[in-house]
Write an enzyme that holds these catalytic residues in place. Sequence first.
Site, mmCIF file in Angstrom:
data_model
loop_
_atom_site.group_PDB
_atom_site.id
_atom_site.type_symbol
_atom_site.label_atom_id
_atom_site.label_comp_id
_atom_site.label_asym_id
_atom_site.label_seq_id
_atom_site.Cartn_x
_atom_site.Cartn_y
_atom_site.Cartn_z
ATOM 1 N N ASP A 1 -9.317 -8.497 -4.901
ATOM 2 C CA ASP A 1 -8.379 -7.375 -4.979
ATOM 3 C C ASP A 1 -8.926 -6.136 -4.261
ATOM 4 O OD1 ASP A 1 -6.017 -6.181 -5.743
ATOM 5 O OD2 ASP A 1 -6.726 -5.609 -7.735
ATOM 6 N N GLY B 1 -5.702 -3.390 0.151
ATOM 7 C CA GLY B 1 -4.796 -2.297 0.526
ATOM 8 C C GLY B 1 -5.473 -0.944 0.351
ATOM 9 N N HIS C 1 -6.360 -6.543 4.722
ATOM 10 C CA HIS C 1 -6.287 -8.001 4.553
ATOM 11 C C HIS C 1 -7.123 -8.706 5.623
ATOM 12 C CE1 HIS C 1 -3.421 -7.428 1.429
ATOM 13 N NE2 HIS C 1 -2.424 -7.030 2.206
ATOM 14 N N TRP D 1 5.368 -11.945 -3.984
ATOM 15 C CA TRP D 1 6.620 -11.960 -3.195
ATOM 16 C C TRP D 1 7.361 -10.649 -3.328
ATOM 17 C CZ3 TRP D 1 6.856 -15.768 0.173
ATOM 18 C CH2 TRP D 1 6.242 -16.995 -0.127
ATOM 19 N N ARG E 1 6.270 -7.886 -2.630
ATOM 20 C CA ARG E 1 5.785 -6.949 -1.604
ATOM 21 C C ARG E 1 6.729 -6.922 -0.397
ATOM 22 N NH1 ARG E 1 -0.750 -6.945 -1.795
ATOM 23 N NH2 ARG E 1 -0.890 -6.918 -4.073
ATOM 24 N N LEU F 1 -18.994 -28.129 -1.082
ATOM 25 C CA LEU F 1 -18.286 -27.162 -1.927
ATOM 26 C C LEU F 1 -16.792 -27.473 -2.028
ATOM 27 C CD1 LEU F 1 -18.304 -24.222 -3.299
ATOM 28 C CD2 LEU F 1 -17.603 -23.402 -1.050
ATOM 29 N N ARG G 1 -13.592 -10.051 -10.517
ATOM 30 C CA ARG G 1 -12.466 -9.308 -9.949
ATOM 31 C C ARG G 1 -13.032 -8.088 -9.227
ATOM 32 N NH1 ARG G 1 -6.335 -8.430 -11.760
ATOM 33 N NH2 ARG G 1 -5.713 -7.241 -9.936
HETATM 34 C C1 IPE Z 1 -3.876 -10.215 -7.885
HETATM 35 O O1 IPE Z 1 -3.863 -8.988 -7.247
HETATM 36 C C2 IPE Z 1 -3.454 -11.291 -6.935
HETATM 37 C C3 IPE Z 1 -4.371 -11.567 -5.846
HETATM 38 C C4 IPE Z 1 -5.584 -11.078 -5.693
HETATM 39 C C5 IPE Z 1 -3.876 -12.483 -4.867
HETATM 40 P P1 IPE Z 1 -2.595 -8.018 -7.322
HETATM 41 O O2 IPE Z 1 -2.968 -6.815 -6.561
HETATM 42 O O3 IPE Z 1 -1.374 -8.740 -6.905
HETATM 43 O O4 IPE Z 1 -2.520 -7.733 -8.876
HETATM 44 P P2 IPE Z 1 -1.872 -6.521 -9.664
HETATM 45 O O5 IPE Z 1 -0.481 -6.353 -9.135
HETATM 46 O O6 IPE Z 1 -2.718 -5.328 -9.385
HETATM 47 O O7 IPE Z 1 -1.935 -6.937 -11.098
HETATM 48 C C1 IPE Z 2 -5.581 -8.197 -2.659
HETATM 49 O O1 IPE Z 2 -5.515 -6.900 -2.213
HETATM 50 C C2 IPE Z 2 -4.920 -9.183 -1.734
HETATM 51 C C3 IPE Z 2 -3.604 -9.680 -2.169
HETATM 52 C C4 IPE Z 2 -3.043 -9.489 -3.322
HETATM 53 C C5 IPE Z 2 -2.858 -10.467 -1.199
HETATM 54 P P1 IPE Z 2 -4.242 -6.001 -2.488
HETATM 55 O O2 IPE Z 2 -3.284 -6.198 -1.377
HETATM 56 O O3 IPE Z 2 -3.711 -6.244 -3.845
HETATM 57 O O4 IPE Z 2 -4.877 -4.544 -2.398
HETATM 58 P P2 IPE Z 2 -4.599 -3.334 -3.377
HETATM 59 O O5 IPE Z 2 -4.804 -3.815 -4.763
HETATM 60 O O6 IPE Z 2 -3.197 -2.879 -3.117
HETATM 61 O O7 IPE Z 2 -5.622 -2.305 -2.977
HETATM 62 MG MG MG Z 3 -4.089 -5.466 -5.683
#
Ligand code: IPE
Ligand code: IPE
Ligand code: MG
Length: 232
Positions: A13, A16, A30, A62, A64, A124, A175
């Site tokens: 996570d 972004g 990403h 989805w 997003r 792995l 996480r």
């Molecule tokens: C969890 O992250 C899903 C992935 C890392 C693919 P999100 O960014 O989607 O989770 P929330 O929305 O903060 O709970």
């Molecule tokens: C995790 O990073 C990747 C995916 C969920 C695809 P995020 O895209 O959730 O990044 P933040 O949480 O918005 O910073």
């Molecule tokens: Mg996130």
Amino acid sequence: MILLPRHIAIIMDGNGRWAKMRNLPRIFGHRQGVKTVKKIVQAAGSLGIEVLTLYAFSSENWKRPESEIKGLLALLSKFISKELKELNEKGIKLRILGDLSKFPPKTISEVSNACKTTSKNKGLQLNIALNYGARQELISAFTQMQQKGIKNPSEAVVSSFLYTKNQPDPDLVIRTSGQLRLSNFLLWQIAYAEIHITPKFWPEFTEEDLKFAIEEFKKRERRFGGLEDESK
Ligand code: IPE
Ligand code: IPE
Ligand code: MG
């Protein structure tokens, strides 16, 4: 001696926010995140971890914007086409956790081909969670059991209907980016996993951070509902 975790599952996570801090579009985060994936897959393999699960796209993602989803799919295609040869050479075995049917046919065939190509490997086990949601996974398991007329399933039977069939449950969940939630990730399988949260965003997570999480894991006392081990 406390053993290494057999299975590490990572909620990758913060891509972004990493980009936002640098005034860059989210997709740059990403892209940088894919570089971390490569490093962490290599590191987990050389550390002797049996299973590494990476949460790449949740069933809730989805929601997003379409442009971000398209960007993520393009990165996935690129990762597979560029890395498949090396994954295979390193003996890595790929499995997808999640419902692939919602993806475009091109993505489905690339991903399925990569799983097939690596299916006999002995190194792995790399699981990539794509369009994955733990609740959806459990509903699908219950539906399949019902169709087969299974009435009183044991825990082992339920596990055998999950995407992680025949794999040990995660011992350690990591996480990144400091959020204190599970976001619908492997809810059945992580019943007794240790949880490690790091404030680092995924693009800046390193092999050293992985090693640190493993060292912390080794210090934990896992009780599984029992009492403290007095023989220590
Ligand atoms: C969890 O992250 C899903 C992935 C890392 C693919 P999100 O960014 O989607 O989770 P929330 O929305 O903060 O709970
Ligand atoms: C995790 O990073 C990747 C995916 C969920 C695809 P995020 O895209 O959730 O990044 P933040 O949480 O918005 O910073
Ligand atoms: Mg996130």
